[in-house]
Motif scaffolding. Sequence first.
Motif, PDB file in Angstrom:
ATOM      1  N   VAL A 180       0.953  -1.230   0.049  1.00 47.31           N
ATOM      2  CA  VAL A 180       0.043  -0.107  -0.038  1.00 47.31           C
ATOM      3  C   VAL A 180       0.814   1.251  -0.072  1.00 47.31           C
ATOM      4  O   VAL A 180       1.759   1.426   0.741  1.00 47.31           O
ATOM      5  CB  VAL A 180      -0.861   0.110   1.176  1.00 47.31           C
ATOM      6  N   MET A 181       0.525   2.206  -0.827  1.00 50.86           N
ATOM      7  CA  MET A 181       1.101   3.561  -0.676  1.00 50.86           C
ATOM      8  C   MET A 181      -0.078   4.522  -0.048  1.00 50.86           C
ATOM      9  O   MET A 181      -1.152   4.598  -0.420  1.00 50.86           O
ATOM     10  CB  MET A 181       1.348   4.029  -1.922  1.00 50.86           C
ATOM     11  N   VAL A 182       0.442   5.265   1.080  1.00 50.55           N
ATOM     12  CA  VAL A 182      -0.327   6.372   1.612  1.00 50.55           C
ATOM     13  C   VAL A 182       0.090   7.598   1.338  1.00 50.55           C
ATOM     14  O   VAL A 182       1.376   7.618   1.205  1.00 50.55           O
ATOM     15  CB  VAL A 182      -0.647   6.013   3.152  1.00 50.55           C
ATOM     16  N   LYS A 183      -0.584   8.607   1.029  1.00 55.64           N
ATOM     17  CA  LYS A 183      -0.168   9.854   0.666  1.00 55.64           C
ATOM     18  C   LYS A 183      -0.808  10.954   1.385  1.00 55.64           C
ATOM     19  O   LYS A 183      -2.055  10.907   1.509  1.00 55.64           O
ATOM     20  CB  LYS A 183      -0.457  10.031  -1.057  1.00 55.64           C
ATOM     21  N   VAL A 184       0.201  12.106   1.692  1.00 60.94           N
ATOM     22  CA  VAL A 184      -0.559  13.139   2.307  1.00 60.94           C
ATOM     23  C   VAL A 184      -1.088  13.870   1.210  1.00 60.94           C
ATOM     24  O   VAL A 184      -0.522  14.057   0.145  1.00 60.94           O
ATOM     25  CB  VAL A 184       0.553  14.035   3.000  1.00 60.94           C
ATOM     26  N   GLU A 185      -2.155  14.600   1.319  1.00 53.19           N
ATOM     27  CA  GLU A 185      -2.839  15.179   0.124  1.00 53.19           C
ATOM     28  C   GLU A 185      -2.181  16.213  -0.474  1.00 53.19           C
ATOM     29  O   GLU A 185      -2.152  16.307  -1.871  1.00 53.19           O
ATOM     30  CB  GLU A 185      -4.313  15.796   0.633  1.00 53.19           C
ATOM     31  N   TYR A 186      -1.169  17.097   0.248  1.00 51.89           N
ATOM     32  CA  TYR A 186      -0.494  18.213  -0.491  1.00 51.89           C
ATOM     33  C   TYR A 186       1.171  17.703  -0.114  1.00 51.89           C
ATOM     34  O   TYR A 186       1.449  18.183   1.049  1.00 51.89           O
ATOM     35  CB  TYR A 186      -0.986  19.551   0.094  1.00 51.89           C
ATOM     36  N   GLN A 187       1.618  17.391  -1.148  1.00 49.43           N
ATOM     37  CA  GLN A 187       3.343  17.204  -0.613  1.00 49.43           C
ATOM     38  C   GLN A 187       3.780  17.084  -2.126  1.00 49.43           C
ATOM     39  O   GLN A 187       3.139  17.259  -3.348  1.00 49.43           O
ATOM     40  CB  GLN A 187       3.740  16.177  -0.017  1.00 49.43           C
ATOM     41  N   ALA A 188       5.302  17.092  -2.296  1.00 46.98           N
ATOM     42  CA  ALA A 188       6.037  17.098  -3.466  1.00 46.98           C
ATOM     43  C   ALA A 188       7.172  16.071  -3.484  1.00 46.98           C
ATOM     44  O   ALA A 188       7.566  16.008  -2.431  1.00 46.98           O
ATOM     45  CB  ALA A 188       6.261  18.433  -4.140  1.00 46.98           C
ATOM     46  N   GLY A 189       7.309  15.640  -4.749  1.00 46.60           N
ATOM     47  CA  GLY A 189       8.544  14.899  -4.652  1.00 46.60           C
ATOM     48  C   GLY A 189       8.714  13.481  -4.064  1.00 46.60           C
ATOM     49  O   GLY A 189       9.661  12.897  -3.704  1.00 46.60           O
ATOM     50  N   GLY A 190       7.526  12.940  -3.448  1.00 49.31           N
ATOM     51  CA  GLY A 190       7.466  11.785  -2.768  1.00 49.31           C
ATOM     52  C   GLY A 190       7.613  11.983  -1.362  1.00 49.31           C
ATOM     53  O   GLY A 190       7.601  10.920  -0.364  1.00 49.31           O
ATOM     54  N   LEU A 191       7.700  13.185  -0.617  1.00 47.08           N
ATOM     55  CA  LEU A 191       8.250  13.376   0.557  1.00 47.08           C
ATOM     56  C   LEU A 191       6.769  13.167   1.513  1.00 47.08           C
ATOM     57  O   LEU A 191       7.083  13.130   2.343  1.00 47.08           O
ATOM     58  CB  LEU A 191       8.766  14.737   0.888  1.00 47.08           C
ATOM     59  N   GLY A 192       5.816  13.423   1.022  1.00 45.02           N
ATOM     60  CA  GLY A 192       4.496  12.842   1.574  1.00 45.02           C
ATOM     61  C   GLY A 192       3.854  11.530   1.423  1.00 45.02           C
ATOM     62  O   GLY A 192       2.757  11.265   1.745  1.00 45.02           O
ATOM     63  N   ASN A 193       4.838  10.301   1.068  1.00 43.43           N
ATOM     64  CA  ASN A 193       4.239   8.960   0.937  1.00 43.43           C
ATOM     65  C   ASN A 193       5.154   8.163   1.793  1.00 43.43           C
ATOM     66  O   ASN A 193       6.291   8.522   2.372  1.00 43.43           O
ATOM     67  CB  ASN A 193       4.768   8.599  -0.559  1.00 43.43           C
ATOM     68  N   GLU A 194       4.419   6.970   2.170  1.00 43.45           N
ATOM     69  CA  GLU A 194       4.957   5.972   2.904  1.00 43.45           C
ATOM     70  C   GLU A 194       4.193   4.697   2.347  1.00 43.45           C
ATOM     71  O   GLU A 194       3.117   4.737   2.014  1.00 43.45           O
ATOM     72  CB  GLU A 194       4.546   5.947   4.415  1.00 43.45           C
ATOM     73  N   ILE A 195       5.259   3.802   2.327  1.00 46.03           N
ATOM     74  CA  ILE A 195       4.890   2.433   1.688  1.00 46.03           C
ATOM     75  C   ILE A 195       4.374   1.423   2.885  1.00 46.03           C
ATOM     76  O   ILE A 195       5.502   1.580   3.751  1.00 46.03           O
ATOM     77  CB  ILE A 195       5.823   1.863   0.730  1.00 46.03           C
ATOM     78  N   LEU A 196       3.281   0.747   2.926  1.00 45.04           N
ATOM     79  CA  LEU A 196       2.945  -0.250   3.931  1.00 45.04           C
ATOM     80  C   LEU A 196       2.967  -1.698   3.276  1.00 45.04           C
ATOM     81  O   LEU A 196       2.518  -1.916   2.243  1.00 45.04           O
ATOM     82  CB  LEU A 196       1.583   0.210   4.351  1.00 45.04           C
TER      83      LEU A 196
END
Length: 441
Positions: free
Chosen positions: A191-207
């Motif tokens: 799973v990838m979870v994403k912060v609604e507003y971020q850039a360059g992959g900095l607001g993403n985490e993989i589960l």
Amino acid sequence: MTTLCIANNRTEEMVGDLAGTPPAELRFAGCGAQRMLWWAEDGDVLVLPWGPDPEYLAYVTGLTGVRADSLAFVVPPPGAHGDQVLTADRLADPGFRAELRRALDGRAVDEVLAVSPNGAVAELADALGIGHAMPGRPFAAQGGNALVNSKAGFRALAAGAGVPIPPGRVAGSPAEVEAAIEDLLARGHSVMVKVEYQAGGLGNEILARDEKVEPVGAERVVPLPDRAAVAAYVAERWTWLTGGRGQRVVVERYFADSAPLYAEFVIGDTGAVLSGCGEMVMRPVVVGEITPPVTPDAGARDELVREAARLCEALRVIGYRGTVSADAVLTPEGEIYFHETNARLTGSSHLHHAYAGRLLRPEHRGSRHLLELAGLKVPSFAEAVAAIGAAGLAFDRERGTGVLFSSDFGPADGSVMYCAVAEGPEAARALEGALLALFAG
């Protein structure tokens, strides 16, 4: 005629609240804003976070052929977040606006070009009496920039347009996020979870549940062996997941071993024109790219461009005008899934507009690969330029090959962003190798 260029390279519409942004990240964004020099033409007025470095200005204008002394630069006072990026309060400063009016006096402004065409830029243009010169001003003035840069809003737009997106959903509460994560994990997917507003992959985490996954497009992988671990993760990370201000959360399937791609367009009143497409370099988040992309075959590239054009048409209909990069992944099975749009001048835009469009001769366009990466440590910008010139590595317009320096990241980082222009991807890598060897140690 004059273009008013506004280098607002990091805004809340792009990345959310700036209050907690590390100073180094803001500095990096401010240095990236200096790339607005690649758009300048004779007689233009540029609003920058800080004045351009004379060596960098001379380097860029020496390549573009613009008369540096014909340009005017206006820098607003620091705002609530300092002087590294152009925030809304800096653009609203009365003293700055008075100085900008003086710089524009006697110049006929035919375009307002901003990195991020948001409400602050629309309000500034109206205050200067040049709102008519800002493409898409009515949309921007009503907060449209936040709409088209939202990762949550993207999923609704793409689904409505019939553009393929990864399985998943947008969730607004801890219970919904937990259920969405568990649903995908229980089916054997990462799973990838994403912060609604971020850039360059900095607001993403993989589960991931139990498989070994390399993070690509996110800074880390979090193992969640069961539902209880999912619930604990959501509780612990809730403030981060929601950007600290109740934003929505994107939960979607993560496709390992996929190629990250983009297609960039410029949307006008009557349609969208392709600027170019490319493949992002991840370590583990984006650090550069190569254009044209090397992984997809002709059929996959055609699909990438075709589906991205459908997204752009949806954005055009609702009123957005300007540059859009549609980001996607190409899975090992050959499927393409889109996962966001970046409605602004991006880290790719100068490659297509300035390098391919202004520096390459017409006969070389379409037969050159551009490999751009950040982080080359150099003694100074001036010494780096002199070194590649002495080594015969500098970009040569007649050959259409060589090294270009995109940005000077200054004393805080001691590095430059570089671009190797060559006749193919292997040649571009070889040119990069020669460049790195030049500055080794």
